[in-house]
Enzyme design. Structure first.
Site, PDB file in Angstrom:
ATOM      1  N   CYS A  79       0.628  -1.176   0.015  1.00 21.80           N
ATOM      2  CA  CYS A  79       0.088   0.128   0.083  1.00 21.80           C
ATOM      3  C   CYS A  79       0.920   1.220  -0.059  1.00 21.80           C
ATOM      4  O   CYS A  79       1.597   1.641  -1.138  1.00 21.80           O
ATOM      5  CB  CYS A  79      -1.007  -0.035   1.095  1.00 21.80           C
ATOM      6  SG  CYS A  79      -2.431   1.122   0.782  1.00 21.80           S
ATOM      7  N   HIS A 167      -3.545  -5.377   0.405  1.00 20.48           N
ATOM      8  CA  HIS A 167      -3.058  -5.968   1.625  1.00 20.48           C
ATOM      9  C   HIS A 167      -2.906  -7.518   1.772  1.00 20.48           C
ATOM     10  O   HIS A 167      -3.831  -8.155   1.989  1.00 20.48           O
ATOM     11  CB  HIS A 167      -3.692  -5.584   3.053  1.00 20.48           C
ATOM     12  CG  HIS A 167      -3.643  -3.755   3.147  1.00 20.48           C
ATOM     13  ND1 HIS A 167      -2.912  -3.435   4.059  1.00 20.48           N
ATOM     14  CD2 HIS A 167      -4.314  -2.724   2.476  1.00 20.48           C
ATOM     15  CE1 HIS A 167      -2.647  -2.051   3.606  1.00 20.48           C
ATOM     16  NE2 HIS A 167      -3.829  -1.539   3.046  1.00 20.48           N
ATOM     17  N   GLU A 169      -1.597  -9.249   3.892  1.00 24.73           N
ATOM     18  CA  GLU A 169      -1.568  -9.685   5.122  1.00 24.73           C
ATOM     19  C   GLU A 169      -2.729  -9.840   5.857  1.00 24.73           C
ATOM     20  O   GLU A 169      -3.060 -10.525   6.938  1.00 24.73           O
ATOM     21  CB  GLU A 169      -0.804  -8.718   6.226  1.00 24.73           C
ATOM     22  CG  GLU A 169      -1.487  -7.435   6.515  1.00 24.73           C
ATOM     23  CD  GLU A 169      -1.368  -6.216   5.447  1.00 24.73           C
ATOM     24  OE1 GLU A 169      -0.872  -6.630   4.259  1.00 24.73           O
ATOM     25  OE2 GLU A 169      -1.485  -5.031   5.565  1.00 24.73           O
ATOM     26  N   SER A 220       3.896 -14.726  38.212  1.00 26.28           N
ATOM     27  CA  SER A 220       2.641 -14.382  38.457  1.00 26.28           C
ATOM     28  C   SER A 220       1.712 -15.512  38.412  1.00 26.28           C
ATOM     29  O   SER A 220       0.474 -15.319  38.884  1.00 26.28           O
ATOM     30  CB  SER A 220       2.352 -13.098  37.549  1.00 26.28           C
ATOM     31  OG  SER A 220       1.934 -13.783  36.303  1.00 26.28           O
ATOM     32  N   ASP A 224       3.118 -15.743  30.453  1.00 24.51           N
ATOM     33  CA  ASP A 224       4.339 -14.711  30.153  1.00 24.51           C
ATOM     34  C   ASP A 224       5.487 -15.089  31.231  1.00 24.51           C
ATOM     35  O   ASP A 224       6.551 -15.317  30.962  1.00 24.51           O
ATOM     36  CB  ASP A 224       4.182 -13.461  29.816  1.00 24.51           C
ATOM     37  CG  ASP A 224       3.027 -13.123  28.934  1.00 24.51           C
ATOM     38  OD1 ASP A 224       2.808 -14.349  28.108  1.00 24.51           O
ATOM     39  OD2 ASP A 224       2.653 -12.122  28.791  1.00 24.51           O
ATOM     40  N   SER A 225       5.251 -14.798  32.496  1.00 23.47           N
ATOM     41  CA  SER A 225       6.214 -15.079  33.579  1.00 23.47           C
ATOM     42  C   SER A 225       6.667 -16.596  33.651  1.00 23.47           C
ATOM     43  O   SER A 225       7.721 -16.993  33.841  1.00 23.47           O
ATOM     44  CB  SER A 225       5.890 -14.419  34.698  1.00 23.47           C
ATOM     45  OG  SER A 225       4.807 -15.136  35.261  1.00 23.47           O
TER      46      SER A 225
END
Ligand code: XMP
Length: 506
Positions: A79, A167, A169, A220, A224-225
Site C-alpha cells: 500500500c 493488503h 496480510e 505471577s 508470560d512469566s
C-alpha cells in the site's frame, strides 16, 4: 545465523499483522520504525515496507531513505510502501477517483513473476487506500491489475523490489499468505523458525549473556512469566531464583496449585505469603485506584525485600512480550518507555534486564510453553489482573469477603471447566457486590450479599463482548453458589460489552 525479515513501520494499523503472517510462515521478523533500519544487518534476508495513515504528498508523511536498502535486499512495499517506492523513483501517485475500501479481484496477473507464482486471475484481494500509483517509473512493470486499479502490483527490473496496492496480510486477501510466502522464497528464507528452534537459539544466547550470573524473576502464575522462567531455568538452572508473592487476593487454592506446578517444572521458586500485610494496607480503602496503588506498591515492597536477601544477583528477568515492546517504541523512535512488570528496583541494587520473550507474540509464547512441556492448564489460563480479587471485591476488602468471593469464584470456574466452556471465553470470574438483598431460605428470611458473574469473549481485551453462556449452565452455577456459599443469596449475570463497560468492575 538467525535469518530475519525487517518490516519498516510507516504507521499502518496492520503492521503487526504483517509480522504475524511472516512468523506464521516460520520466518523470524522484526518490526522497526520506518527510519530505524538496523545498523547491524546480520541475518537480514529482506525488507517489507508497511502501509501508512498518510499520503505520500502529506507534509507530515513518514519518509525513509531506501537507497541503501533497494538493490541490496529484496523489498516488498505494501500500500503506502508501494506508493512511496514508486513516488520516490519518479512515478505518479494520485488520489483515487473513488476511495477504494474492501474486496476487489485481480483481473490480470503476470504469474511468471515469482511474487505472484500460483496466484490466479480472479483472486480476491483487500484494498484500503485513498491514493493509487497512476504512472510507473521507467524500470517498473505492472504485474497485476484490478477493474478499477491498473497498477495493483508491480515489480522493478534489475532489483528484487515489488509493490502491491492491496493488503496481503489481511484475511480477506485470499492468496495473501501465498504471496508473502513467495516473497520469502525470493528472499531465500529457509523458513525453519519454529518454537523448538526459538528455544534452542534463545537458551544458547541466554547462556552467552548470563554466563554464571544470578537472576531473579517475579512469577505471577500467568503464561508470560512462567515461560520466561522456563527459558531462564534451561539456561542458568540453579542461578535462577523465582519469587511468587501471595497477596491474599488470588483465587481459591491458586497459590498452592501454582507453586506445585512450578515445582513440577523444576523451577527454584520461593513462595512468599504476604497476605496479612496486604489486608492490613487495604483496610477501609474503597476507592478502586487507591486499592490498585496499594496492591502495586505492596508487591514491589515484598519483591524488593526478597531480592535484597539474595546476594550477588546481577539480572532481573521479565516476561515482557512483543506487543508491549512495539507499543513502547514510538514511530519516531524518540521515546522508549520501559515496561516494568515489577516496578522500581531496590535502592542500591543495579540489576540488568533480561527479557527472553520480548520478540514473541502471545500465541507464540503459548506455543513455546507447550514445546517446553508446560501443561495446558498453565498455558491456557485466563488473564487475571495483577490486583486480583482486590478489585473484584467491590468497595473495602476484608479477609472474610475475599473468602466468600473465592468460594463463589471457585464454583463458577470449576463448573466452567466441567462443562467444557473454559477455553471458549477470553476470561471469566465472579465479583462480590457491595449490595445486600432480601432472600428466603427454608423458613428464614435472609439479607445477604449478591455475586455477579462475568464472562467475556475478546481477542485482545481492548474490546470485549459478554459471553452467551448457556442458560442451564448459568442456572446450575447460581444454584450451587447460593446453596453452598454462606453469605450469598443472589447471583446475577453481567451482560455489558466493552466499551462502554470494562471487563473488570473496578
Ligand atoms: P478492563 O477492566 O480495563 O481490563 O477492561 C482489561 C484487561 O486488563 C486486566 N486488568 C488488569 N491487569 N492490573 C493488571 O495486571 C490491573 O490493574 C488490571 N485491571 C484490569 C483485566 O483483567 C482484563 O484482562
Amino acid at each position: 545465523m538467525l535469518e530475519k525479515i525487517i518490516i519498516l513501520d510507516f504507521g499502518s494499523q496492520t503492521t503487526q499483522l504483517i509480522g504475524r503472517r511472516v512468523r506464521e510462515l516460520n520466518t523470524y521478523c522484526e518490526i522497526v520504525p520506518f527510519n530505524k533500519f538496523p545498523h547491524d544487518d546480520a541475518g537480514i534476508k529482506g525488507v517489507i515496507l508497511s502501509g501508512s495513515p498518510y499520503s505520500v504528498y502529506d507534509a507530515a508523511a513518514f519518509k525513509a531513505d531506501l537507497t541503501a536498502i533497494r538493490g541490496k535486499y529484496p523489498v516488498l512495499g505494501i500500500c503506502y510502501g508501494a506508493q512511496y517506492m514508486a513516488y520516490t523513483s519518479g512515478g505518479n501517485v494520485e488520489p483515487a477517483d473513488s476511495r477504494e475500501y474492501g474486496r476487489a479481484h485481480l483481473c490480470v496477473v503476470d504469474d511468471s513473476c515469482p511474487l505472484l507464482k500460483h496466484i490466479a486471475a480472479g483472486s480476491q484481494v483487500w484494498m484500503s487506500h485513498g491514493d493509487t500509483v497512476t504512472s510507473l517509473p521507467q524500470s517498473f512493470r505492472v504485474i497485476a491489475s484490478t477493474k478499477s486499479v491498473e497498477i495493483a502490483a508491480y515489480r522493478v527490473e534489475g532489483e528484487h523490489s515489488y509493490g502491491v496496492q492491496f493488503h496481503p496480510e489481511v484475511f480477506h486477501t485470499a492468496d495473501g499468505t501465498r504471496l508473502l510466502g513467495n516473497f520469502l522464497d525470493i528472499c531465500g528464507c529457509k523458513r525453519d523458525w519454529t518454537p523448538a528452534s526459538f528455544i534452542e537459539s534463545t537458551v544458547a544466547e541466554l547462556r552467552r549473556q548470563l554466563k554464571d550470573d544470578k537472576v531473579i524473576l517475579a512469577l505471577s502464575g500467568g503464561v508470560d512469566s512462567s515461560v520466561t522462567a522456563m527459558l531462564l531455568n534451561a539456561a542458568t538452572g540453579k542461578n535462577l531464583t523465582c519469587i511468587f508473592v501471595n497477596h491474599g487476593l488470588l483465587r481459591k487454592n491458586e497459590f498452592e496449585d501454582v507453586m506445585k506446578d512450578y515445582e513440577h517444572l523444576g523451577l527454584n521458586v520461593k513462595g512468599v505469603d504476604a497476605s496479612a500485610k496486604f489486608y492490613d494496607a487495604l483496610k477501609g480503602v474503597t476507592d478502586p485506584e487507591r486499592k490498585r496503588k496499594i496492591i502495586g506498591k505492596g508487591f514491589i515492597d515484598v519483591f524488593n525485600e526478597e531480592a535484597l536477601k539474595l546476594k550477588d544477583t546481577q539480572w532481573l528477568g521479565q516476561g515482557t512480550i512483543y506487543p508491549d515492546v512495539i507499543e513502547s517504541l514510538s514511530i519516531t523512535g524518540a521515546v522508549i518507555k520501559s515496561h516494568h512488570n515489577v516496578g522500581g528496583l531496590p535502592e542500591g541494587m543495579r540489576l540488568r534486564l533480561v527479557e527472553p520473550l520480548r520478540m514473541l507474540f502471545k500465541d507464540e509464547v503459548r506455543r513455546v510453553g507447550k514445546e517446553l512441556g508446560m501443561t495446558p492448564g498453565l498455558i491456557n489460563r485466563h488473564p487475571f489482573p495483577g490486583p486480583g480479587l482486590g478489585i473484584r471485591v467491590l468497595g473495602d476488602v476484608t479477609p472474610e469477603k475475599v473468602r466468600v468471593l473465592q468460594e463463589a469464584d471457585h464454583i463458577y470456574m470449576s463448573l466452567m471447566r466441567e462443562w467444557g466452556l473454559y477455553d471458549s471465553v477470553w476470561q471469566a470470574g465472579a465479583i462480590l457486590l457491595p449490595v445486600r438483598s432480601v432472600g428466603v431460605m427454608g423458613d428464614d428470611r435472609t439479607y445477604e450479599n449478591a455475586v455477579a458473574l462475568r464472562a467475556v469473549t475478546s481477542a485482545d481485551a481492548m474490546t470485549a463482548d459478554w459471553a452467551q453462556l448457556p442458560f442451564d449452565f448459568l442456572a446450575k452455577v447460581s444454584n450451587e453458589i447460593i446453596n453452598k456459599v454462606k453469605g450469598v443469596n443472589r447471583v446475577v449475570y453481567d451482560i455489558s460489552s466493552k466499551p462502554p463497560s470494562t471487563i473488570e468492575w473496578e
